[in-house]
Design a protein around this motif. Structure first.
Motif, PDB file in Angstrom:
ATOM      1  N   ASP A 130     101.550 -34.933  31.018  1.00  0.00           N
ATOM      2  CA  ASP A 130     101.343 -34.323  32.330  1.00  0.00           C
ATOM      3  C   ASP A 130     102.523 -33.436  32.711  1.00  0.00           C
ATOM      4  O   ASP A 130     102.349 -32.339  33.244  1.00  0.00           O
ATOM      5  CB  ASP A 130     101.137 -35.421  33.375  1.00  0.00           C
ATOM      6  N   ALA A 133     102.314 -30.312  30.681  1.00  0.00           N
ATOM      7  CA  ALA A 133     101.260 -29.429  31.195  1.00  0.00           C
ATOM      8  C   ALA A 133     101.723 -28.692  32.450  1.00  0.00           C
ATOM      9  O   ALA A 133     101.457 -27.504  32.631  1.00  0.00           O
ATOM     10  CB  ALA A 133      99.994 -30.245  31.485  1.00  0.00           C
ATOM     11  N   ARG A 134     102.461 -29.403  33.327  1.00  0.00           N
ATOM     12  CA  ARG A 134     102.978 -28.737  34.528  1.00  0.00           C
ATOM     13  C   ARG A 134     103.986 -27.652  34.165  1.00  0.00           C
ATOM     14  O   ARG A 134     103.972 -26.551  34.737  1.00  0.00           O
ATOM     15  CB  ARG A 134     103.618 -29.766  35.451  1.00  0.00           C
ATOM     16  N   GLU A 135     104.860 -27.955  33.209  1.00  0.00           N
ATOM     17  CA  GLU A 135     105.834 -26.956  32.787  1.00  0.00           C
ATOM     18  C   GLU A 135     105.145 -25.741  32.161  1.00  0.00           C
ATOM     19  O   GLU A 135     105.526 -24.580  32.399  1.00  0.00           O
ATOM     20  CB  GLU A 135     106.801 -27.581  31.775  1.00  0.00           C
ATOM     21  N   LEU A 136     104.086 -26.008  31.378  1.00  0.00           N
ATOM     22  CA  LEU A 136     103.332 -24.920  30.769  1.00  0.00           C
ATOM     23  C   LEU A 136     102.655 -24.064  31.835  1.00  0.00           C
ATOM     24  O   LEU A 136     102.631 -22.830  31.732  1.00  0.00           O
ATOM     25  CB  LEU A 136     102.300 -25.491  29.797  1.00  0.00           C
ATOM     26  N   ARG A 137     102.121 -24.730  32.885  1.00  0.00           N
ATOM     27  CA  ARG A 137     101.493 -23.956  33.961  1.00  0.00           C
ATOM     28  C   ARG A 137     102.518 -23.089  34.681  1.00  0.00           C
ATOM     29  O   ARG A 137     102.224 -21.943  35.049  1.00  0.00           O
ATOM     30  CB  ARG A 137     100.802 -24.906  34.933  1.00  0.00           C
ATOM     31  N   ARG A 138     103.722 -23.629  34.892  1.00  0.00           N
ATOM     32  CA  ARG A 138     104.770 -22.822  35.527  1.00  0.00           C
ATOM     33  C   ARG A 138     105.137 -21.617  34.662  1.00  0.00           C
ATOM     34  O   ARG A 138     105.286 -20.492  35.169  1.00  0.00           O
ATOM     35  CB  ARG A 138     106.006 -23.685  35.792  1.00  0.00           C
ATOM     36  N   LEU A 140     103.225 -20.157  32.429  1.00  0.00           N
ATOM     37  CA  LEU A 140     102.106 -19.222  32.448  1.00  0.00           C
ATOM     38  C   LEU A 140     102.085 -18.418  33.746  1.00  0.00           C
ATOM     39  O   LEU A 140     101.774 -17.219  33.741  1.00  0.00           O
ATOM     40  CB  LEU A 140     100.782 -19.985  32.274  1.00  0.00           C
ATOM     41  N   SER A 141     102.413 -19.087  34.865  1.00  0.00           N
ATOM     42  CA  SER A 141     102.463 -18.374  36.140  1.00  0.00           C
ATOM     43  C   SER A 141     103.541 -17.294  36.123  1.00  0.00           C
ATOM     44  O   SER A 141     103.328 -16.168  36.591  1.00  0.00           O
ATOM     45  CB  SER A 141     102.709 -19.371  37.276  1.00  0.00           C
ATOM     46  N   ARG A 144     102.358 -14.494  33.924  1.00  0.00           N
ATOM     47  CA  ARG A 144     101.349 -13.704  34.609  1.00  0.00           C
ATOM     48  C   ARG A 144     101.999 -12.749  35.610  1.00  0.00           C
ATOM     49  O   ARG A 144     101.608 -11.578  35.731  1.00  0.00           O
ATOM     50  CB  ARG A 144     100.352 -14.625  35.311  1.00  0.00           C
TER      51      ARG A 144
END
Length: 328
Positions: A130, A133-138, A140-141, A144
């Motif tokens: 988890d 996944a949060r680090e990956l979302r950051r 990716l943000s 982007r």
């Protein structure tokens, strides 16, 4: 407290019920078989008495009935007895209600410890996943956002390149490409509307010698001053002023005939004589070739109109410069 008294009471009538079902089947099965044999015999040829026929039918009924009863006993009644016996055994078994009875054995305790340890490892792995996944979302943000910024910068560069592709870098006027597009567009419009279109080619006199005497920087500044004067003089929305290259400029004047364009260009020559050049160095004059398309004097193409203005400029140069020459 007697633990056996807490168990639900067994059903003592279960064996009697199975025995009753068995006797009912022993009566019903032969009767149903006899009816079936009689119907079969009637469908085959009626009930005409034949010697020995009833005896054979009776034996057939007994044989079929015996086979059916054996099958029912093996496939239905016997499994029901076993099921009833199992239910009675489960109901009569004592329940482990005391902590001593419910306590696991040493082997079970070790197994429970292993299971608990495995579950803790699974929870730790899930927590780490988890976090990843949060680090990956950051990330990716952020990527982007960087991509959007790069896209915005790219669009700005593309607009700038498009502007440079149609604009002269030194003077800020339209360049050769933009002028060619405007000339084709305005020539077709003049043909379609039977209107007027004037074209003037403007060339600075002895500009190469001017550059050699005062330097390229002064020459570039002089070109910028002249471009500003042209832009000020031809400031209608429909006017197009461009730099074709070097010291050559062009003015496209929709709606102007030869006389109107001549008057404006003579004023331009007067303004240029009084133009203050950078550092007050020297003076410049221009030669102009002018051609105009009208219903009374049409041209076959935009290139023909441009060629006529160039020929008029050639005449002005060879006639002594600093003058305006009109196309024939």
């Amino acid at each position: 407290m007697n633990l056996e008294s807490l168990a639900p009471p067994s059903d003592p009538a279960m064996p009697r019920r199975l025995s009753s079902v068995r006797w009912r089947l022993m009566l019903a099965v032969p009767l149903a078989t006899a009816v079936a044999v009689a119907l079969f015999a009637w469908s085959a040829g009626g009930f005409a008495p034949v010697a020995g026929g009833w005896e054979r039918a009776g034996w057939m009924v007994l044989l079929l009935s015996a086979i059916q009863l054996l099958l029912i006993e093996a496939m239905l009644l016997r499994p029901l007895r076993r099921l009833a016996a199992g239910c009675e055994a489960m109901e009569s078994a004592p329940l482990p209600l005391t902590p001593e009875d419910a306590a696991p054995t040493p082997g079970q305790a070790a197994e429970l410890d292993r299971i608990g340890h495995a579950m803790r490892r699974v929870r730790g792995s899930l927590w780490q996943q988890d976090q990843d996944a949060r680090e990956l979302r950051r990330e990716l943000s952020q990527q982007r956002l960087l991509l959007e910024q790069a896209h915005t910068a790219l669009e700005a560069n593309q607009r700038e390149l498009a502007s440079l592709a149609r604009t002269d870098a030194l003077t800020g006027l339209a360049n050769q490409r933009a002028f060619d597009e405007a000339l084709r567009r305005e020539f077709k419009r003049a043909q379609r509307q039977r209107g007027l279109l004037a074209l003037a080619v403007i060339d600075l006199d002895d500009f190469k010698r001017f550059n050699e005497r005062y330097g390229a920087d002064v020459g570039d500044a002089a070109l910028q001053r002249i471009a500003a004067l042209l832009d000020e003089r031809f400031k209608r929305d429909t006017d197009v002023v461009a730099r074709l290259g070097g010291e050559e400029f062009v003015a496209l004047l929709p709606g102007f005939g030869m006389a109107e364009a001549q008057n404006v260009l003579e004023l331009l020559r007067d303004d240029l004589r009084t133009l203050r050049l950078p550092d007050g160095e020297g003076s410049l004059t221009v030669s102009i070739g002018l051609a105009a398309a009208s219903p009374a004097h049409p041209y076959l193409s935009a290139q023909a109109l441009m060629q006529a203005a160039d020929e008029a400029l050639y005449i002005a140069k060879h006639a002594g410069r600093d003058r305006l020459s009109l196309a024939a």
